[in-house]
Scaffold this motif. Structure first.
Motif, PDB file in Angstrom:
ATOM      1  N   HIS A  76       0.824  -1.209   0.000  1.00 12.73           N
ATOM      2  CA  HIS A  76       0.000   0.000   0.000  1.00 12.73           C
ATOM      3  C   HIS A  76       0.860   1.261   0.000  1.00 12.73           C
ATOM      4  N   LEU A  77       1.915   1.274   0.783  1.00 13.06           N
ATOM      5  CA  LEU A  77       2.769   2.461   0.858  1.00 13.06           C
ATOM      6  C   LEU A  77       3.486   2.709  -0.465  1.00 13.06           C
ATOM      7  N   VAL A  78       3.924   1.640  -1.118  1.00 16.17           N
ATOM      8  CA  VAL A  78       4.574   1.803  -2.426  1.00 16.17           C
ATOM      9  C   VAL A  78       3.581   2.373  -3.435  1.00 16.17           C
ATOM     10  N   GLY A  79       2.365   1.794  -3.457  1.00 19.09           N
ATOM     11  CA  GLY A  79       1.352   2.304  -4.378  1.00 19.09           C
ATOM     12  C   GLY A  79       0.969   3.736  -4.081  1.00 19.09           C
ATOM     13  N   ASP A  80       0.837   4.067  -2.795  1.00 16.94           N
ATOM     14  CA  ASP A  80       0.481   5.435  -2.422  1.00 16.94           C
ATOM     15  C   ASP A  80       1.569   6.431  -2.789  1.00 16.94           C
ATOM     16  N   SER A  81       2.829   6.032  -2.665  1.00 16.59           N
ATOM     17  CA  SER A  81       3.918   6.956  -3.014  1.00 16.59           C
ATOM     18  C   SER A  81       3.859   7.324  -4.493  1.00 16.59           C
ATOM     19  N   VAL A  82       3.507   6.350  -5.338  1.00 12.96           N
ATOM     20  CA  VAL A  82       3.369   6.628  -6.772  1.00 12.96           C
ATOM     21  C   VAL A  82       2.125   7.464  -7.031  1.00 12.96           C
TER      22      VAL A  82
ATOM     23  N   GLU B 237      -2.987   0.523 -14.138  1.00 10.08           N
ATOM     24  CA  GLU B 237      -4.150  -0.168 -13.591  1.00 10.08           C
ATOM     25  C   GLU B 237      -3.719  -1.315 -12.684  1.00 10.08           C
ATOM     26  N   LEU B 238      -2.625  -2.005 -13.067  1.00  8.74           N
ATOM     27  CA  LEU B 238      -2.089  -3.066 -12.222  1.00  8.74           C
ATOM     28  C   LEU B 238      -1.584  -2.494 -10.899  1.00  8.74           C
ATOM     29  N   LEU B 239      -0.913  -1.340 -10.956  1.00  5.62           N
ATOM     30  CA  LEU B 239      -0.455  -0.674  -9.742  1.00  5.62           C
ATOM     31  C   LEU B 239      -1.635  -0.308  -8.848  1.00  5.62           C
TER      32      LEU B 239
ATOM     33  N   LEU C 193       1.703  11.173  -8.688  1.00  6.93           N
ATOM     34  CA  LEU C 193       0.847  11.435  -9.849  1.00  6.93           C
ATOM     35  C   LEU C 193      -0.110  12.595  -9.579  1.00  6.93           C
ATOM     36  N   ILE C 194      -0.576  12.707  -8.323  1.00  7.58           N
ATOM     37  CA  ILE C 194      -1.477  13.815  -7.988  1.00  7.58           C
ATOM     38  C   ILE C 194      -0.785  15.153  -8.206  1.00  7.58           C
ATOM     39  N   PHE C 195       0.497  15.254  -7.843  1.00  7.99           N
ATOM     40  CA  PHE C 195       1.246  16.481  -8.089  1.00  7.99           C
ATOM     41  C   PHE C 195       1.394  16.761  -9.585  1.00  7.99           C
TER      42      PHE C 195
END
Length: 224
Positions: A36-42, A76-78, A46-48
């Motif tokens: 979850h943390l890896v996905g959230d960091s990406v 989508e996989l991420l 992306l939000i920025f």
């Protein structure tokens, strides 16, 4: 810190799990949180860059224009690893350990079934914490089944003359208040057509991040 505290919570239960199962649960918890943390960091990066969390991956302008198009499948996989696999591996062991801890929070002494003032003051932050877990983690089904199991256990133990102690009351009331907060959150955003499109189906619980990118992220540029 949470994985380090989980064994201490389980030790409060009168019927503990086998040690190997406890270790597997904690390892699964850590792996799910890491995914979850890896996905959230990406996702936050992306939000920025203009990613809009209230839209699906393929509907986002910065994703839709990617070349080659096979990169969209990668994002989508991420998203799947972050929002589904990571959350399942994270929250299922977490709520299982919470319930096991809850089974040890009963006492025959009625005078122990009172919460101190400090616990009453902390109940607000605790309830907000569970509200955020359910809404941002999209784990309402897991949450509500855990809550129903806690209610059934309370009624079952009451027949034996046992009542919740202060720790059990704190957790049980936190779950109740969090459920009320979730109901208020859903009622407030019930008629939001954009979020309705992002979260179709019978269970409609928008994520706070989706609400932020849809309604709040444009306020800062407007003020500037």
């Amino acid at each position: 810190l949470t994985p380090s505290l989980c064994p201490q919570l389980i030790e409060r239960s009168p019927k503990t799990l086998p040690r190997s199962m406890v270790y597997v649960s904690i390892i699964t918890f850590v792996m799910g949180a890491s995914i979850h943390l890896v996905g959230d960091s990406v996702n936050h990066r992306l939000i920025f860059s203009g990613y809009q969390h209230h839209l699906s991956v393929r509907e986002n302008p910065i994703i839709r224009n990617l070349k080659p198009e096979t990169l969209i499948d990668s994002f989508e996989l991420l998203y799947y690893y972050d929002e589904y696999l990571g959350h399942a591996m994270w929250y299922i062991p977490f709520f299982l350990i919470l319930f096991i801890y809850f089974t040890g929070c009963f006492t025959p002494a009625a005078e122990q079934s009172r919460m101190p003032v400090a616990a009453l003051l902390l109940m607000g932050p605790s309830s907000l914490y569970y509200w955020y877990l359910v809404t941002e983690g999209q784990i309402f089904i897991l949450y509500i089944f855990t809550f129903f199991a806690m209610m059934a256990l309370v009624m079952h133990q009451k027949r034996k003359g046992l009542v919740l102690d202060s720790n059990g009351l704190f957790l049980f009331y936190s779950f109740i208040i969090a459920l009320l907060l979730i109901a208020g959150w859903v009622g407030w955003l019930w008629n939001d057509k954009t979020l309705r499109k992002k979260y179709p189906g019978v269970i409609y619980i928008p994520e706070p991040w989706a609400f932020y990118t849809l309604h709040m992220s444009n306020l800062r540029p407007a003020r500037e």
